[in-house]
Design a protein around this motif. Structure first.
Motif, mmCIF file in Angstrom:
data_model
loop_
_atom_site.group_PDB
_atom_site.id
_atom_site.type_symbol
_atom_site.label_atom_id
_atom_site.label_comp_id
_atom_site.label_asym_id
_atom_site.label_seq_id
_atom_site.Cartn_x
_atom_site.Cartn_y
_atom_site.Cartn_z
ATOM 1 N N LEU A 192 31.360 20.322 16.488
ATOM 2 C CA LEU A 192 31.476 19.931 15.083
ATOM 3 C C LEU A 192 32.678 19.013 14.939
ATOM 4 O O LEU A 192 33.801 19.394 15.271
ATOM 5 C CB LEU A 192 31.642 21.173 14.194
ATOM 6 N N TRP A 193 32.437 17.783 14.497
ATOM 7 C CA TRP A 193 33.490 16.793 14.289
ATOM 8 C C TRP A 193 33.921 16.825 12.821
ATOM 9 O O TRP A 193 33.086 16.960 11.926
ATOM 10 C CB TRP A 193 32.976 15.400 14.626
ATOM 11 N N HIS A 194 35.238 16.655 12.584
ATOM 12 C CA HIS A 194 35.820 16.654 11.237
ATOM 13 C C HIS A 194 36.647 15.377 11.063
ATOM 14 O O HIS A 194 37.418 15.030 11.951
ATOM 15 C CB HIS A 194 36.797 17.826 11.040
ATOM 16 N N PHE A 195 36.520 14.718 9.937
ATOM 17 C CA PHE A 195 37.299 13.502 9.677
ATOM 18 C C PHE A 195 38.610 13.854 8.990
ATOM 19 O O PHE A 195 38.642 14.653 8.062
ATOM 20 C CB PHE A 195 36.508 12.542 8.780
ATOM 21 N N ALA A 226 41.668 11.040 9.003
ATOM 22 C CA ALA A 226 42.338 9.831 8.502
ATOM 23 C C ALA A 226 41.875 8.602 9.279
ATOM 24 O O ALA A 226 41.319 8.714 10.369
ATOM 25 C CB ALA A 226 43.855 9.983 8.643
ATOM 26 N N GLY A 227 42.159 7.427 8.668
ATOM 27 C CA GLY A 227 41.832 6.167 9.318
ATOM 28 C C GLY A 227 40.470 5.654 8.892
ATOM 29 O O GLY A 227 40.024 5.879 7.765
ATOM 30 N N CYS A 228 39.812 4.966 9.815
ATOM 31 C CA CYS A 228 38.520 4.347 9.500
ATOM 32 C C CYS A 228 37.373 5.229 9.973
ATOM 33 O O CYS A 228 37.564 6.127 10.794
ATOM 34 C CB CYS A 228 38.433 2.968 10.147
ATOM 35 N N PRO A 229 36.172 4.965 9.460
ATOM 36 C CA PRO A 229 34.999 5.731 9.900
ATOM 37 C C PRO A 229 34.744 5.586 11.396
ATOM 38 O O PRO A 229 35.137 4.596 12.028
ATOM 39 C CB PRO A 229 33.849 5.122 9.095
ATOM 40 N N LEU A 230 34.076 6.585 11.921
ATOM 41 C CA LEU A 230 33.750 6.668 13.336
ATOM 42 C C LEU A 230 32.237 6.749 13.475
ATOM 43 O O LEU A 230 31.596 7.500 12.742
ATOM 44 C CB LEU A 230 34.394 7.951 13.879
ATOM 45 N N GLY A 231 31.675 5.980 14.377
ATOM 46 C CA GLY A 231 30.253 6.094 14.695
ATOM 47 C C GLY A 231 30.097 6.995 15.907
ATOM 48 O O GLY A 231 30.674 6.720 16.954
ATOM 49 N N GLY A 238 33.541 9.944 8.324
ATOM 50 C CA GLY A 238 34.583 9.236 7.590
ATOM 51 C C GLY A 238 34.924 9.942 6.302
ATOM 52 O O GLY A 238 34.490 11.071 6.055
ATOM 53 N N ASN A 239 35.686 9.249 5.471
ATOM 54 C CA ASN A 239 36.069 9.783 4.173
ATOM 55 C C ASN A 239 34.898 9.574 3.208
ATOM 56 O O ASN A 239 34.723 8.498 2.655
ATOM 57 C CB ASN A 239 37.329 9.087 3.660
ATOM 58 N N ALA A 240 34.108 10.610 3.022
ATOM 59 C CA ALA A 240 32.891 10.523 2.206
ATOM 60 C C ALA A 240 33.184 10.235 0.732
ATOM 61 O O ALA A 240 32.286 9.812 0.007
ATOM 62 C CB ALA A 240 32.077 11.810 2.346
ATOM 63 N N LEU A 241 34.407 10.415 0.293
ATOM 64 C CA LEU A 241 34.764 10.091 -1.092
ATOM 65 C C LEU A 241 34.969 8.590 -1.273
ATOM 66 O O LEU A 241 34.780 8.057 -2.358
ATOM 67 C CB LEU A 241 36.036 10.830 -1.510
ATOM 68 N N GLU A 242 35.349 7.902 -0.196
ATOM 69 C CA GLU A 242 35.593 6.462 -0.256
ATOM 70 C C GLU A 242 34.506 5.640 0.417
ATOM 71 O O GLU A 242 34.330 4.471 0.096
ATOM 72 C CB GLU A 242 36.949 6.137 0.391
ATOM 73 N N PHE A 252 32.110 14.020 6.021
ATOM 74 C CA PHE A 252 33.364 14.596 6.502
ATOM 75 C C PHE A 252 33.169 15.378 7.803
ATOM 76 O O PHE A 252 34.091 15.527 8.581
ATOM 77 C CB PHE A 252 33.972 15.539 5.462
ATOM 78 N N GLN A 253 31.965 15.923 8.001
ATOM 79 C CA GLN A 253 31.670 16.722 9.190
ATOM 80 C C GLN A 253 30.327 16.287 9.772
ATOM 81 O O GLN A 253 29.410 15.960 9.027
ATOM 82 C CB GLN A 253 31.582 18.208 8.856
#
Length: 174
Positions: free
Chosen positions: A71-74, A76-81, A97-101, A107-108
């Motif tokens: 399980l990956w958690h975001f 800070a920084g830029c989105p990850l593929g 990534g930051n799902a709010l922005e 986020f997970q």
């Protein structure tokens, strides 16, 4: 706003991150004292583990697989593929990534056990600071770094992506 390189240096120092064999930097932050036994092998291991993981500069997470769900958690920084290949050769890319922005991110994200996967930053000029939780817990003895040529032969329809995010195989096998 601090530059990406100063933010990366701060993260490495503040969280005592070390180079990871698949690329980037990491530090284990949790290893459950409770032990579980794998049915197939009978080996005991921690019920769960967690790490911080940082990608920056030219780093990416090379194709690899483990025997547990991850399980990956975001943070800070830029989105990850996160590119995931299943046994049938189906490729899907999870956007962490930051799902709010960033509305097309989460986020997970879960990478299922035994699937090949690799990760890269969406913005190569930035960094991605994330966490990974593995259950049953991660052990390097169950980590396999892909042989790029073999993976390309197995999944020729994804050869270009596999080549871009591949490395030579090491001696660790799932």
């Amino acid at each position: 706003m601090p530059s990406a390189s100063s933010a990366v240096n701060r993260l490495i120092q503040q969280f005592d991150l070390r180079p990871h064999p698949e690329g980037g930097y990491y530090r284990e932050t949790y290893r459950c004292e409770e032990r579980v036994q794998r049915l197939q092998s009978g080996r005991e291991r921690s019920a769960s583990t967690a790490i911080y993981y940082l990608l920056s500069g030219d780093a990416y997470s090379a194709w690899h697989r483990i025997r547990s769900d991850e399980l990956w958690h975001f943070y800070a920084g830029c989105p990850l593929g996160i590119h995931v290949l299943d046994d049938a050769g189906q490729l899907r890319t999870l956007r962490l990534g930051n799902a709010l922005e960033e509305p097309d991110t989460v986020f997970q994200a879960v990478v299922p056990a035994r699937c090949w996967f690799a990760a890269e930053r969406i913005d190569r000029q930035s960094y991605s600071f994330v966490g990974c939780t593995v259950a049953p817990g991660f052990e390097f003895s169950e980590f396999e770094l892909a042989d790029t040529a073999e993976l390309q032969m197995q999944y020729p329809q994804h050869a270009k992506l596999i080549g871009r995010l591949g490395r030579a195989a090491d001696s660790s096998h799932v």
